[in-house]
Design an enzyme around this catalytic site. Structure first.
Site, PDB file in Angstrom:
ATOM      1  N   HIS A  74       0.844  -1.203   0.000  1.00 39.76           N
ATOM      2  CA  HIS A  74       0.000   0.000   0.000  1.00 39.76           C
ATOM      3  C   HIS A  74       0.872   1.243   0.000  1.00 39.76           C
ATOM      4  O   HIS A  74       2.115   1.158  -0.092  1.00 39.76           O
ATOM      5  CB  HIS A  74      -1.011  -0.031   1.145  1.00 39.76           C
ATOM      6  N   HIS A  84       4.081   1.547   2.174  1.00 39.51           N
ATOM      7  CA  HIS A  84       5.304   0.894   1.694  1.00 39.51           C
ATOM      8  C   HIS A  84       5.922   1.716   0.563  1.00 39.51           C
ATOM      9  O   HIS A  84       7.131   1.918   0.509  1.00 39.51           O
ATOM     10  CB  HIS A  84       5.009  -0.523   1.187  1.00 39.51           C
ATOM     11  N   CYS A 116       2.296 -11.230  19.801  1.00 37.68           N
ATOM     12  CA  CYS A 116       1.355 -10.772  18.770  1.00 37.68           C
ATOM     13  C   CYS A 116       1.873 -11.239  17.422  1.00 37.68           C
ATOM     14  O   CYS A 116       2.957 -10.842  17.002  1.00 37.68           O
ATOM     15  CB  CYS A 116       1.212  -9.255  18.778  1.00 37.68           C
ATOM     16  N   HIS A 134      -2.410  -3.583  16.330  1.00 32.45           N
ATOM     17  CA  HIS A 134      -3.346  -4.422  15.581  1.00 32.45           C
ATOM     18  C   HIS A 134      -4.722  -4.527  16.219  1.00 32.45           C
ATOM     19  O   HIS A 134      -5.659  -5.006  15.582  1.00 32.45           O
ATOM     20  CB  HIS A 134      -2.759  -5.825  15.389  1.00 32.45           C
ATOM     21  N   LYS A 139      -3.427   5.585  11.654  1.00 34.94           N
ATOM     22  CA  LYS A 139      -2.328   5.065  10.834  1.00 34.94           C
ATOM     23  C   LYS A 139      -2.909   4.173   9.735  1.00 34.94           C
ATOM     24  O   LYS A 139      -3.737   3.310  10.002  1.00 34.94           O
ATOM     25  CB  LYS A 139      -1.382   4.233  11.707  1.00 34.94           C
ATOM     26  N   LYS A 170      -2.534  -2.259   6.690  1.00 31.18           N
ATOM     27  CA  LYS A 170      -3.336  -3.310   6.084  1.00 31.18           C
ATOM     28  C   LYS A 170      -4.247  -3.960   7.120  1.00 31.18           C
ATOM     29  O   LYS A 170      -5.361  -4.326   6.816  1.00 31.18           O
ATOM     30  CB  LYS A 170      -2.454  -4.326   5.370  1.00 31.18           C
TER      31      LYS A 170
END
Ligand code: ME8
Length: 511
Positions: free
Chosen positions: A20, A23, A128, A148, A297, A300
């Site tokens: 995305h 990156h 995690c 996450h 933020k 993904k």
């Protein structure tokens, strides 16, 4: 010329989802630096790639009915496509599943063990999978991973540990000796206080994960994915060019770019690993901020990503590169949206730069039969070019990429102002003022040419087109970032619009 080898890296991206804009952002920033350095004749090695081991890839592969290798082959290819689509000029695209990388990881781990920095123990705690990171209870607000929003799993297994605690003092000494080791300064402070707060040893292996690099002395365990991933920066130099080891030539990295999500891994664990194996430390770590969408933020796992391919298809690759470096001051956080891409594309690229080139080439066509007149660049613009050239170079060196762009844009604005102030169309009506018109037209053509050189690292697609339209040679080297380098008599070529108007903005939820 003194050639200074320059090694620059991006993080290697996880392949468990599609690439995305986040990156693309780091890759573009590193590429601007690499291109600029090559313009200056430096010997550059630019590294990027994909991080392919670890449980989360194995899990996604299983969900899709693929072997892990099949899965990572496909998704690494998507990252390579992204890298090529943003016109990154990497010298090597590393994959942690490369045999050369895996062999290096094993050698490196063996060195750590031989040097007495590894021991066997039992890990018990929270993990995690999204972060591939071990967490302490107190670092999990509401018991959930801060990145996450998921509940980490409880793990208890026999592992091999890296004696990170032994490196607290050496790391502090390094930080104190080099206050520029981590940029910006706030991140240096953050990393330093983390180290000063005390370091605990970390697991360097996992017992239950098969998709990874086996420990050379205990093949029933695989290397913890972060150790494996960090080592890419060193392994790549050993096998990127078959038969040649580039370590001596390029090590240590001049700049390592990353966002603050992975600060601790890079600013604490990574330098400790290097010290433990006897490597020189990277010169600088640049920790940039987050691209955010509606104040969150972009990531993904949160599903709020903007698609670099969509922006490139609609506006062109230079628009994406320009937008990302311009709209968010490089280093800090900043909100992005498709609407803002649309706005800046028209206001700045199409109006300021594209129109300037069109007007200059059209006026030389109309008033001087398409031949650049024999004149000198006006002193005001010549001085602006000299200033910008110094300032762009200084800012790029420091990875102050937004400031570098601003410094180049000063010349673009000055040239637009010159067109308005001197109104060549009025001068053209007065034959007695032909010399003055020559000077104005030469200044505009030469200045626009200089802008192409100043902006070439950010706008690699448009800069050569600008030079071609101005009848300038396509030499992009930095030595040309001076006034009066355009030869009189150069022939202007018809320039199609550099940045054509786009009627429909990109839509979508992320707007
Ligand atoms: O962390 N804003 O991979 P990753 C700015 N594999 N930059 C962003 C961003 C955002 N919203 N989202 C991603 C990993 N990035 C590990 C790295 S390195 C040895 C291993 C960029 O796919 C930024 O550079 O999660 C960030 O640090 C990186 O992508 C994280 O990529």
């Amino acid at each position: 010329m003194h050639v200074q080898p320059t090694f620059i890296t991006t993080p290697i991206y996880y392949v468990n989802a599609q690439p995305h804009l986040g990156h693309a952002y780091t890759t573009i920033a590193a590429d601007v630096y690499a291109r600029h350095m090559r313009q200056r004749g430096e010997d550059v090695f630019f590294l990027t790639g994909t991080d392919e081991h670890g449980d989360k890839n194995a899990r996604v592969a299983a969900e899709q009915g693929l072997t892990p290798q099949q899965f990572v082959d496909g998704s690494s290819a998507a990252f390579r496509r992204m890298t090529n689509a943003v016109l990154a000029t990497q010298d090597f695209f590393i994959r942690t599943t490369d045999a050369g990388h895996m062999a290096f990881v094993q050698r490196f781990l063996q060195t750590l063990k031989d040097n007495g920095h590894v021991y066997e123990g039992v890990y018990e705690g929270l993990y995690c999978t999204g972060c591939e990171a071990f967490y302490k209870e107190e670092d999990l607000p509401g018991g959930l991973c801060p990145d996450h929003g998921t509940k980490p799993e409880w793990l208890q297994e026999s592992n091999w540990f890296f004696r990170l605690s032994a490196f607290q003092e050496p790391l502090l000494a390094h930080y104190d000796a080099d206050p520029a080791f981590v940029r910006p300064a706030a991140r240096w402070n953050e990393a330093r206080s983390f180290i000063a707060g005390g370091l605990e040893d970390v697991s360097l292996s996992r017992a239950s994960i098969e998709w990874g690099v086996p420990l050379p002395w205990a093949p029933d365990q695989t290397c913890y994915v972060w150790f494996d991933a960090l080592l890419n920066y060193a392994s790549a130099l050993t096998y990127a060019r078959p038969g040649e080891d580039l370590t001596e030539r390029y090590w240590p990295p001049r700049w390592q770019l990353l966002a603050k999500d992975i600060l601790k891994f890079h600013a604490v664990i990574w330098p400790a690993m290097l010290l433990a194996a006897g490597y020189a430390l990277p010169q600088r770590l640049m920790i940039h901020g987050y691209l955010t969408v509606r104040d969150t933020k972009m990531s993904k796992s949160l599903g709020n990503v903007l698609d670099p391919f969509a922006v490139i298809d609609r506006y062109g690759v230079d628009a994406l590169r320009y937008y990302l470096l311009r709209d968010v001051r490089f280093g800090g956080d900043g909100g992005i949206s498709y609407d803002a891409v649309h706005e800046r594309y028209h206001a700045e690229l199409a109006n300021d730069l594209g129109n300037l080139l069109n007007r200059v080439t059209a006026m030389i066509g109309k008033y001087r039969d398409g031949i650049v007149p024999d004149a000198q660049c006006e002193p005001g613009i010549a001085a602006a070019i000299a200033l910008a050239s110094e300032s762009v170079a200084r800012h790029v060196h420091a990875l102050e990429l937004t400031e570098a762009l601003d410094a180049a844009w000063v010349v673009v604005r000055d040239l637009n102002r010159l067109v308005e102030d001197r109104a060549p169309w009025t001068l053209a009506k007065e034959p007695a003022r032909a010399d003055e018109l020559d000077t104005v037209l030469y200044t505009l053509a030469d200045g626009t040419r200089a802008c192409a050189i100043l902006l070439a690292a950010v706008l690699p697609d448009s800069a050569p087109r600008m030079l071609a339209a101005l009848g300038a040679s396509d030499a992009l080297d930095w030595g040309q970032a001076v006034a009066n380098a355009l030869p009189a008599g150069a022939r202007i070529a018809a320039a199609g619009p550099l940045f054509p108007r786009i009627e429909e903005p990109l839509g979508g939820d992320a707007n």
